[in-house]
Design a protein around this motif. Sequence first.
Motif, short mmCIF file in Angstrom:
data_model
loop_
_atom_site.label_atom_id
_atom_site.label_comp_id
_atom_site.label_asym_id
_atom_site.label_seq_id
_atom_site.Cartn_x
_atom_site.Cartn_y
_atom_site.Cartn_z
N ASN A 51 11.44 -4.87 53.33
CA ASN A 51 12.48 -5.72 53.92
C ASN A 51 13.80 -4.95 53.98
O ASN A 51 14.42 -4.67 52.97
N LYS B 182 16.75 -5.78 55.00
CA LYS B 182 17.90 -6.55 54.51
C LYS B 182 18.05 -6.38 53.00
O LYS B 182 19.13 -6.13 52.49
N LYS C 242 21.21 -4.50 51.27
CA LYS C 242 22.23 -5.39 50.68
C LYS C 242 22.13 -5.55 49.16
O LYS C 242 23.14 -5.82 48.50
#
Length: 873
Positions: free
Chosen positions: A836, A838, A842
Motif C-alpha cells: 500500500n 499510502k 505516510k
Amino acid sequence: MAKELAKAYNPSEVEDRTYEFWLKGGYFHAKCEKDKKPYTIVMPPPNITGQLHMGHALDNTLQDILIRYHRMSGFDTLWLPGTDHASIATEAKIVEAMKKEGLTKDDLGREKFLERAWDWKKQYGGRICEQLKKMGSSCDWDRERFTLDSGCNKAVNTVFEKLYNKGLIYRGERIINWCPHCLTSISDAEVEYEEQQGHFWHLRYPFKDGSGYLELATTRPETLLGDTAVAVNPDDERYKDIVGKTLILPIVHREIPVVADSYVEMDFGTGVVKITPAHDPNDFEVGLRHNLEVINVLTPDAKITEDYPKYAGMDRYEARKAIVADLKEEGALVEIEDYAHNVGTCYRCGTTVEPRVSKQWFVKMKPLAGPAIDAVKNGETKFIPQRFDKIYFHWLENIRDWCISRQLWWGHRIPAWYCSDCGEITVSSETPCACGKCGSKNIEQDPDTLDTWFSSALWPFSTLGWPEETEDFKHYYPTSTLVTGYDIIPFWVMRMMFSGIEQTGKAPFDTVLIHGLVRDAQGRKMSKSLGNGIDPLEVIDKYGADALRFTLANGNSPGNDMRFSDEKVEASRNFANKLWNASRFVHMNIDDYDVKNELPEKLEAEDKWIISTLNTYTKEIRENLDKFELGIAVQKLYDFIWDCFCDWYIELAKSRLQSEGESAQNARQVLVWVLTKILLLLHPFMPFITEEIWQSLPHEGETIMTQAYPEYDEALNFPEASHEMEMVMEAIKAIRNRRAEMNVPPSRKAKVYIAAKEQKPYVNGEKFIIKLASANEVEIGESFELEGAVTIVTADAKIYIPMDELVDKEAELKRLNKELETAKKELAMAEGKLANEKFVSKAPQAVVDKVKATAEKMTEKISLIEAAMSALK
C-alpha cells in the motif's frame, strides 16, 4: 558467625553483622610486618561535604578487591582511608548555612568561623566513611587521616618552607583564574571549559592624529575599559607604518599605543587585537614585554569598579550591554557577529571565571614537572591503560606556574609572616615569634589559605608520618597502586607525582589504575540536572552490597566508562542466590556426615574434570588480577560457578550422593573442597556472602579474609579425564538443544545411539547421558544405519534418536500446521501493508520498519516450520 545457612540469603541481616565481626577481629589493621612484602593503597580522600555516589562506590570497590586479593596472597597490606577538607566546597556550605541565620563571615570573624567549620566537620565529616563501610571496604580505620589534621599540617608547612627556600615558591603579581562567586583564585586544573554562544563585536579605534582608525574584534567589550594598547604582528606588512602611533580608546578617550608583538596571529580577523593586561593571560604577558599599565576594571564579585562612574556597580554582563550601546552611539561599533567559543567556568559552582591580576603565591612548575615526566617515561610509574599517560604528559609539558593561595579561611593557612617594620617575609614551618630579618615582634601571618590540592598532593606520604621517618613511612612508602578516575589526572595524580619525587626522591606509587565513569542505562553521565543519579546506599538496601560490588566489577574495564542498570544488579543478586542455593545443596548432603575439607584419594572422571577446570580458571583469574583485568576475572568466576559448578558438577554428582559408600563420601569431599576454593576466589569481589558460607563449612582459621588465595597446582591437572568428560557433556548439551528445538518435554524418554571412534568416554558417561539427556537407553558403536532418526553432530560423535520415540507424528504435524497457518496470515497482512503506497509514504519510518521486520520474521518462520514438517513426513 553462622554455622548453618538460612533458607534464603538475606544481605541486610548478614552484612552489618559480618562487618562488625571483621572490625572486632582487627583483620583490616596493617601490622607493619617487615618479613612480608608491603602492598599499599591510599584512598583518594572523599570530600567531607560528600555523600557516597556511584563514582565512590566504583573507586572503592576496585581498591577493596585489590587489597583483599593481596592480603590473601600473603602481602602486608595497608589500605589507608581518609577525607579531604575541600576548602572551597566546605566553606561554601558553611557560608550558605550562616546566610539563613542572617550572618556573614565578617560578622563572625576568623576564629568563630573556623569553630563552626570544625563543628560542621564533626557532624558531617564521618558520614561518607560510614557509607564506605556499608560497601565492605576493608580499610585500616585505625589509621584514618584528614587533610587538615596536625600531621598533614606539619607536612604541608614543611613542604612550603622547603620549596620557598629553594626558590620554587614565590609571591608575585600574576594573572590568575578568579571565581566571582566563590571569591577566590582557582588553579588552571580547576577551570572547566564549556562551549557558550557569544558574539564578536567589531570595533573602530581612531588614530589621535585623525588619519583614520584600526578595526578589531572582541568577545568581551566590557574589558575595553582596561585596554592599555592595541597590538599587531611585527611581520604584518599591512601595519608596519603604524607601530608606535597613538590611538584614542573609544568611550574612555584614553590615549593608547600601537605595539608590535608576535603573539598576534596575522591571519585571524583583521590581525589587530586589543590588549587588556588585567583581564587576559596572554595580554598580561604582552603587557610585561611592552611595559604596559595594568588597569583592573572589575571588583572581586565581577562588577565595574568606581573608576568608571557611569558603569560603576554594574554586573559585568549588564555593563556589557551599556558599553555596547555607548560604542554604537559614538560610531565605534561596526557590526556584531554570532560566535561560539569555549569559556572557562569554576569546577565547583559553574560561574564563568575571570582572569584577574592579583598578588598571590605560586609554585614554579617547570623544575618540578621534568622529573615527574621522566618517572613515567622510564617506567617507574605506569598508567593502566597506558593511553592515559598522554593526558599526564600534556598537562606537565604545557604547565604554567601553579597559583596556590586561596582567599578562604577553611584550609591550611599560608606559613608566611609579614613584618610591619621592615617589610620582610618570614616563611617558617613553625610559628615564628619575631621577624627573621629585623627581630621585630610586629609580624602578621598571611590571611590566605593553601589550595586544597596542595595538601592532597602530599597524601601518599604525609599520611604515613612524613616528614618524620616513621616505621609506616619506611615500610609502606612508596605505595603500590593508585585507583582513580581519568578526570582527576591533572588535579591530583600529576601533583602527587611531582610532590612525591621532590620531597622523598621516589615516585609515590608504581601503578595508576584509571577507571571510567559510571553512566546510567542509556549511557548518560549521572547528574543532578538530569535526575538520573543512583544512590548506592539505596541499591545496597534493595539488593545487598555484594550485588552492587559484583555489578561494578563485572562491568569494569580499565579506563572505560560503564553503564549501570537495575537489571544488572538484579542479575548479580540472582548470582548470589544461585551460589547460596548451591551451598545449601552441599549442606543437605554433608551435614549428617564427617566430611573433611580435602580431596579424596580416589577421583571419578567428573571429579577430575571439575578440579582440573577450577585449576585452570584459578591460574587465569590470578593472571587477570595481576594485570588489573578485574572485570575479566570476575566474569570467569561467574562462568565457572554458574555453568561448571552449579549447572554441571552438582547435577553430575547427584546420583553418587544418593548412594552410600566410598563414592558418595568422595563426592561430598570434592563438593566441599571445590566450594571452598570458589569462595576464596570470589571473596575479594563479594566479601559478605563468601564469609557467611565459608564459616558454615569445615575450615581452619577465624575468617576467610586471612586464608590463602588459591594458586594453580600442576598436580591437579587432569587433561585426559577432563577431555573425556567434556565429550560426554557436549553430547548431553547437543541432545538437550535438539529436543528443545523440537519442543520435546523432558519427561518423554528416548533411546540414544552414539557413533564414535573413541567410545570409552561415552561408555563411562552412559549414566550421565541417561539421567541428563532424557534417555531410556544408550547404545554406543562405531556407526549406525537408522531410518527416520534425528541426527545430531558434535565434534567427536554422531548421535541418532529415533523420531517416533521423540514425537507423536500426527499430533506434531497438526500443531505445526496450525502454526504455519498463523504465520502465513501474519505475513499476508504485513505484505499487504507494504504494498500500500499510502501506508509506506505516510506512516512514520519506525512503523514501516517494524512491518518490514515482521514480514522478514514470518518468512523465516514459515521456512523453518515447513522444514520441520518435511522432516516429520
